[in-house]
Motif scaffolding. Sequence first.
Motif, PDB file in Angstrom:
ATOM      1  N   LEU A   9       0.817  -1.221   0.000  1.00  0.00           N
ATOM      2  CA  LEU A   9       0.000   0.000   0.000  1.00  0.00           C
ATOM      3  C   LEU A   9       0.850   1.270   0.000  1.00  0.00           C
ATOM      4  N   GLN A  12       1.057   3.244  -3.297  1.00  0.00           N
ATOM      5  CA  GLN A  12      -0.062   4.133  -3.618  1.00  0.00           C
ATOM      6  C   GLN A  12       0.054   5.433  -2.832  1.00  0.00           C
ATOM      7  N   HIS A  13       0.427   5.309  -1.570  1.00  0.00           N
ATOM      8  CA  HIS A  13       0.495   6.524  -0.743  1.00  0.00           C
ATOM      9  C   HIS A  13       1.489   7.540  -1.291  1.00  0.00           C
ATOM     10  N   GLN A  15       2.160   8.316  -4.159  1.00  0.00           N
ATOM     11  CA  GLN A  15       1.626   9.096  -5.285  1.00  0.00           C
ATOM     12  C   GLN A  15       0.605  10.151  -4.862  1.00  0.00           C
ATOM     13  N   ASN A 188      -9.410  -2.323  -3.790  1.00  0.00           N
ATOM     14  CA  ASN A 188      -8.849  -1.572  -4.927  1.00  0.00           C
ATOM     15  C   ASN A 188      -8.898  -0.072  -4.692  1.00  0.00           C
ATOM     16  N   LYS A 243      -7.327   9.096  -4.087  1.00  0.00           N
ATOM     17  CA  LYS A 243      -7.070   7.797  -4.722  1.00  0.00           C
ATOM     18  C   LYS A 243      -7.981   7.551  -5.918  1.00  0.00           C
ATOM     19  N   ARG A 246      -6.780   8.206  -9.322  1.00  0.00           N
ATOM     20  CA  ARG A 246      -5.765   7.296  -9.884  1.00  0.00           C
ATOM     21  C   ARG A 246      -6.289   5.876 -10.060  1.00  0.00           C
ATOM     22  N   LEU A 247      -7.537   5.629  -9.688  1.00  0.00           N
ATOM     23  CA  LEU A 247      -8.009   4.243  -9.634  1.00  0.00           C
ATOM     24  C   LEU A 247      -7.957   3.547 -10.994  1.00  0.00           C
ATOM     25  N   TRP A 250      -4.471   2.586 -11.727  1.00  0.00           N
ATOM     26  CA  TRP A 250      -4.042   1.485 -10.848  1.00  0.00           C
ATOM     27  C   TRP A 250      -4.695   0.160 -11.246  1.00  0.00           C
ATOM     28  N   GLN A 253      -2.872  -1.231 -14.097  1.00  0.00           N
ATOM     29  CA  GLN A 253      -1.622  -1.885 -13.688  1.00  0.00           C
ATOM     30  C   GLN A 253      -1.886  -3.281 -13.131  1.00  0.00           C
ATOM     31  N   ARG A 254      -3.007  -3.435 -12.415  1.00  0.00           N
ATOM     32  CA  ARG A 254      -3.388  -4.780 -11.936  1.00  0.00           C
ATOM     33  C   ARG A 254      -3.663  -5.700 -13.123  1.00  0.00           C
ATOM     34  N   PRO A 349      -1.106  -2.467  -7.616  1.00  0.00           N
ATOM     35  CA  PRO A 349      -0.583  -1.506  -8.580  1.00  0.00           C
ATOM     36  C   PRO A 349       0.893  -1.250  -8.279  1.00  0.00           C
TER      37      PRO A 349
END
Length: 370
Positions: A9, A12-13, A15, A188, A243, A246-247, A250, A253-254, A349
């Motif tokens: 995680l 993600q933070h 970013q 997610n 978030k 950017r979902l 992300w 990317q998954r 991601p």
Amino acid sequence: MSNVPLVDLKLQHEQIADEVDKGFSEVLAVGDFIGGRAVSAFEAAYASFVGVPHCVGVGNGTDAIEMALRAVGVGSGDEVILPANTFIATAEAVLRAGAIPVLVDVDDQTLLIDPTCVKQALTERTRAVIGVDLYGQVPQYEALVDVLERRSIVIVEDGAQSQGATRGGRTAGSFGVIAATSFYPGKNLGAYGDAGAVTTQDPGLARRVRLMGAHGSGKKYVHEEFGFNSRLDTLQAVVLKAKLGRLSEWNAQREAAARRYIDLLSGEVAVRLPSVLPGNAHVWHLFVVRVPNRDDLLRELREAGIGAGIHYPVPIHLQPGMAMLGYPPGAFPITERAAASVVSLPIFPGISNSQLERVAEVLLAWVSAR
Ligand SMILES: *Cc1c(COP(=O)(O)O)cnc(C)c1O
């Protein structure tokens, strides 16, 4: 030897850190800790992302399911059908709404709720069916609609694992008359603590959920309905709004990571790969493979520093805390076989190609050593 966590995680933070700091400072300056602008801004943004007019932020995903059920009128004596293969919260929410959870088995390919089993479980007391978007893809909601005999049976979506997934161009959170989701940190779209939401097309249902989560009150000192306290925390709304922007990236990317796993692992008969329903965009909350002798593989992965998970090792009907449901072992054979064979491989991601290759290498070495 490099470690590969199940989820990371922190990536993600990094970013969103600046946006979150700025948003937190604004909330602290104004002091609107309950409700406030950050909550309404996130609710509007999430409703638009899902493609429905209404989103109500609530305390967590389990509350969201309970509140969705109560809003559609589910209560004492009603039966609610749900898949046996889901996180236990889906069943807890039914019990907390005062209703009876009726479990059904899942489809062997996707491990999602099986509409044929739903049809067999219908009784005159059936009030709702919960479709669970397990692992990041949406089940065949159109087939669920087809098997329902009466319009008075409503479909509720548990979209806790599927933020951003689509089926036939519709986005998760828009299936059923009302949908619940969870922003538990590992989902997610994850908050920095507990959070959840309900989404719907129906303004009346949205209003009921909002009242319910605020002690039944829309106006100070007037409690027009039965309610309790379950609201989206303002600071969590700041995180979620940052978030959400950017979902899609992300989730892409998954998707790329899942494709890489599929390339690396396909052709290996001992490893059963996840299957995606035609018409679905899967968001790969989890990448779940099935193998014989699962616990042995799990040990091997852990020894190699790879974080693997099991979703879920004991089906809910065999959990001691659900003994009151009265289902014997063997009641749901596909779910029970899945529980003994599923492994969730690391996916998040920003997972690197070398991490994906390392996981595949350890898995394939285990297969050929057997
Ligand atoms: C996470 C999850 C929930 C519960 O969400 P919480 O926010 O943890 O209460 C419900 N259903 C499913 C399928 C989940 O994965």
